[in-house]
Design a protein around this motif. Structure first.
Motif, PDB file in Angstrom:
ATOM      1  N   THR A   1     -10.724  12.176  -1.199  1.00 33.57           N
ATOM      2  CA  THR A   1     -10.770  12.253  -2.660  1.00 33.57           C
ATOM      3  C   THR A   1     -11.000  10.849  -3.234  1.00 33.57           C
ATOM      4  O   THR A   1     -10.908   9.853  -2.517  1.00 33.57           O
ATOM      5  N   CYS A   2     -11.256  10.790  -4.550  1.00 30.61           N
ATOM      6  CA  CYS A   2     -11.447   9.499  -5.202  1.00 30.61           C
ATOM      7  C   CYS A   2     -10.175   8.651  -5.087  1.00 30.61           C
ATOM      8  O   CYS A   2     -10.238   7.439  -4.874  1.00 30.61           O
ATOM      9  N   LYS A   3      -9.039   9.299  -5.233  1.00 35.52           N
ATOM     10  CA  LYS A   3      -7.774   8.571  -5.156  1.00 35.52           C
ATOM     11  C   LYS A   3      -7.625   7.913  -3.778  1.00 35.52           C
ATOM     12  O   LYS A   3      -7.235   6.752  -3.679  1.00 35.52           O
ATOM     13  N   GLN A   4      -7.982   8.679  -2.736  1.00 38.27           N
ATOM     14  CA  GLN A   4      -7.924   8.105  -1.384  1.00 38.27           C
ATOM     15  C   GLN A   4      -8.968   7.011  -1.202  1.00 38.27           C
ATOM     16  O   GLN A   4      -8.719   6.004  -0.540  1.00 38.27           O
ATOM     17  N   ALA A   5     -10.133   7.223  -1.812  1.00 41.30           N
ATOM     18  CA  ALA A   5     -11.199   6.224  -1.685  1.00 41.30           C
ATOM     19  C   ALA A   5     -10.739   4.883  -2.272  1.00 41.30           C
ATOM     20  O   ALA A   5     -10.955   3.825  -1.681  1.00 41.30           O
ATOM     21  N   VAL A   6     -10.068   4.953  -3.436  1.00 36.98           N
ATOM     22  CA  VAL A   6      -9.546   3.732  -4.065  1.00 36.98           C
ATOM     23  C   VAL A   6      -8.544   3.070  -3.127  1.00 36.98           C
ATOM     24  O   VAL A   6      -8.558   1.851  -2.916  1.00 36.98           O
ATOM     25  N   ASP A   7      -7.683   3.892  -2.552  1.00 34.19           N
ATOM     26  CA  ASP A   7      -6.698   3.389  -1.606  1.00 34.19           C
ATOM     27  C   ASP A   7      -7.382   2.700  -0.421  1.00 34.19           C
ATOM     28  O   ASP A   7      -7.002   1.598  -0.020  1.00 34.19           O
ATOM     29  N   PHE A   8      -8.440   3.324   0.103  1.00 33.47           N
ATOM     30  CA  PHE A   8      -9.162   2.757   1.245  1.00 33.47           C
ATOM     31  C   PHE A   8      -9.857   1.442   0.859  1.00 33.47           C
ATOM     32  O   PHE A   8      -9.892   0.496   1.638  1.00 33.47           O
TER      33      PHE A   8
ATOM     34  N   ASN B   1       4.551   1.364   2.451  1.00 32.81           N
ATOM     35  CA  ASN B   1       4.062   2.462   1.615  1.00 32.81           C
ATOM     36  C   ASN B   1       4.170   2.134   0.138  1.00 32.81           C
ATOM     37  O   ASN B   1       3.245   2.353  -0.624  1.00 32.81           O
ATOM     38  N   ASN B   2       5.325   1.609  -0.253  1.00 31.48           N
ATOM     39  CA  ASN B   2       5.510   1.219  -1.648  1.00 31.48           C
ATOM     40  C   ASN B   2       4.535   0.120  -2.034  1.00 31.48           C
ATOM     41  O   ASN B   2       3.974   0.126  -3.116  1.00 31.48           O
ATOM     42  N   TYR B   3       4.347  -0.800  -1.104  1.00 24.86           N
ATOM     43  CA  TYR B   3       3.432  -1.916  -1.356  1.00 24.86           C
ATOM     44  C   TYR B   3       2.036  -1.422  -1.712  1.00 24.86           C
ATOM     45  O   TYR B   3       1.458  -1.815  -2.719  1.00 24.86           O
ATOM     46  N   TRP B   4       1.501  -0.525  -0.893  1.00 25.24           N
ATOM     47  CA  TRP B   4       0.133  -0.050  -1.136  1.00 25.24           C
ATOM     48  C   TRP B   4       0.046   0.755  -2.428  1.00 25.24           C
ATOM     49  O   TRP B   4      -0.947   0.686  -3.151  1.00 25.24           O
ATOM     50  N   THR B   5       1.104   1.520  -2.698  1.00 27.72           N
ATOM     51  CA  THR B   5       1.091   2.303  -3.942  1.00 27.72           C
ATOM     52  C   THR B   5       1.157   1.387  -5.155  1.00 27.72           C
ATOM     53  O   THR B   5       0.443   1.596  -6.148  1.00 27.72           O
ATOM     54  N   ILE B   6       2.006   0.364  -5.082  1.00 25.64           N
ATOM     55  CA  ILE B   6       2.133  -0.580  -6.196  1.00 25.64           C
ATOM     56  C   ILE B   6       0.796  -1.271  -6.453  1.00 25.64           C
ATOM     57  O   ILE B   6       0.318  -1.369  -7.582  1.00 25.64           O
ATOM     58  N   LEU B   7       0.177  -1.711  -5.359  1.00 18.36           N
ATOM     59  CA  LEU B   7      -1.092  -2.425  -5.477  1.00 18.36           C
ATOM     60  C   LEU B   7      -2.192  -1.518  -6.027  1.00 18.36           C
ATOM     61  O   LEU B   7      -2.949  -1.904  -6.922  1.00 18.36           O
ATOM     62  N   HIS B   8      -2.238  -0.315  -5.499  1.00 19.45           N
ATOM     63  CA  HIS B   8      -3.207   0.690  -5.926  1.00 19.45           C
ATOM     64  C   HIS B   8      -3.100   0.917  -7.437  1.00 19.45           C
ATOM     65  O   HIS B   8      -4.081   0.837  -8.172  1.00 19.45           O
ATOM     66  N   ARG B   9      -1.877   1.148  -7.885  1.00 21.45           N
ATOM     67  CA  ARG B   9      -1.681   1.431  -9.309  1.00 21.45           C
ATOM     68  C   ARG B   9      -1.977   0.213 -10.177  1.00 21.45           C
ATOM     69  O   ARG B   9      -2.532   0.337 -11.265  1.00 21.45           O
ATOM     70  N   ALA B  10      -1.595  -0.950  -9.688  1.00 28.59           N
ATOM     71  CA  ALA B  10      -1.849  -2.175 -10.452  1.00 28.59           C
ATOM     72  C   ALA B  10      -3.352  -2.362 -10.639  1.00 28.59           C
ATOM     73  O   ALA B  10      -3.834  -2.663 -11.721  1.00 28.59           O
ATOM     74  N   LYS B  11      -4.103  -2.148  -9.554  1.00 30.43           N
ATOM     75  CA  LYS B  11      -5.562  -2.316  -9.594  1.00 30.43           C
ATOM     76  C   LYS B  11      -6.197  -1.340 -10.567  1.00 30.43           C
ATOM     77  O   LYS B  11      -7.022  -1.721 -11.410  1.00 30.43           O
ATOM     78  N   VAL B  12      -5.813  -0.088 -10.453  1.00 33.46           N
ATOM     79  CA  VAL B  12      -6.427   0.943 -11.278  1.00 33.46           C
ATOM     80  C   VAL B  12      -6.084   0.732 -12.753  1.00 33.46           C
ATOM     81  O   VAL B  12      -6.926   0.890 -13.640  1.00 33.46           O
ATOM     82  N   GLN B  13      -4.841   0.322 -12.994  1.00 33.00           N
ATOM     83  CA  GLN B  13      -4.386   0.064 -14.356  1.00 33.00           C
ATOM     84  C   GLN B  13      -5.116  -1.138 -14.958  1.00 33.00           C
ATOM     85  O   GLN B  13      -5.559  -1.118 -16.094  1.00 33.00           O
TER      86      GLN B  13
END
Lengths: 93, 193
Positions: free
Chosen positions: A17-24, B166-178
């Motif tokens: 998904t896009c969400k996973q793609a962003v994560d990758f 896990n928390n690290y990647w989620t925090i980073l992911h959200r920070a980037k997208v935001q």
């Protein structure tokens, strides 16, 4: 295309998904992607223009963050002297 | 000849350190998301610790590096005190994506046309980035700045902030997208004027 498998490991063919793609995309910066994940990301980006835009914005942000390091915000001489006074006086009985 | 008392000589040396390096320490703290008052306090605290442990220093490393080690420890201590906010942050729903993991309609990324030759564009971009990164939460800022400005690896950041990978990647992911969403919104806002 269905029926034609290029890679034998079925996991490498999984769509994401896009969400996973962003994560990758973010994990890729630290080379934390498996071979299969790299293929999945590549396949996703090939068909998803939104994630391609995200990817280029991501690159832009990273480069800009690095540049922030070069900034120096000056303190006035007065402020510097204040630090000196504080530290030296507080340490004197 | 007037023999200089060793303590006076040390004081003079110390004053030189403050005059030379306090700007750099202050800037370091401000660029990591601290407001000016807080950054000034951290700066002073750093010199306070440095003065107290001056005998232990004795020219072992460069003064600048030594001061930065002290400051960075203080910053990490500050962040670590806030790491329980990670739980609160992560329990908030992610509005950038829909339930199926696609970009939510309202947050479809749009192409930013930034002319690399146009210094005006760069100036605007950096100004917006400054404002947007200031809006991140404390834990997001800490992860973000440690990774992209201090060039630390994820394992190191997790250890220093005592958060799970896990928390690290989620925090980073959200920070980037935001951050991306904020940049884009403001970019188009000024372009429409």
């Amino acid at each position: 295309m269905p029926g034609k498998k290029l890679v034998s490991d079925p996991k490498t063919m999984k769509s994401i998904t896009c969400k996973q793609a962003v994560d990758f995309i973010i994990r890729k910066e630290e080379e934390k992607l498996s071979f299969g994940q790299r293929i999945s990301l590549w396949r996703h980006l090939a068909i998803c223009s939104l994630c391609r835009i995200f990817s280029s914005q991501n690159t832009l942000i990273n480069a800009a963050m690095k540049k922030r390091n070069d900034q120096v915000l000056p303190l006035s001489d007065n402020e510097k002297e204040k630090i000196i006074q504080h530290v030296l006086n507080d340490n004197k009985e | 000849m007037n023999p200089v008392k060793p303590e006076t000589a040390k004081e003079e040396q110390f004053k030189g350190w403050v005059r030379e390096y306090s700007d750099l320490l202050f800037s370091h703290a401000v660029l990591r998301g601290f407001d000016h008052d807080h950054a000034r306090d951290l700066d002073q605290d750093t010199f306070f610790s440095a003065w107290k442990s001056r005998d232990g220093f004795e020219g072992r490393a460069s003064v600048k590096n030594w001061l930065f080690v002290i400051l960075k420890n203080k910053i990490t201590d500050h962040y670590r005190g806030k790491h329980n906010h990670a739980g609160i942050l992560l329990s908030e729903p992610d509005t950038q994506f829909d339930g199926a993991g696609h970009w939510a309609k309202a947050s479809y990324p749009k192409e930013l046309t930034i002319d690399p030759a146009e210094s005006h564009d760069h100036h605007d971009f950096h100004k917006i980035l400054e404002g947007c990164s200031g809006k991140l939460s404390v834990i997001q800022k800490s992860v973000f700045f440690m990774k992209y400005m201090d060039d630390l690896e994820s394992d190191d950041i997790c250890l220093q902030l005592s958060i799970t990978p896990n928390n690290y990647w989620t925090i980073l992911h959200r920070a980037k997208v935001q951050l991306r969403a904020c940049l884009e919104k403001n970019w188009f806002l000024i372009r429409k004027l």
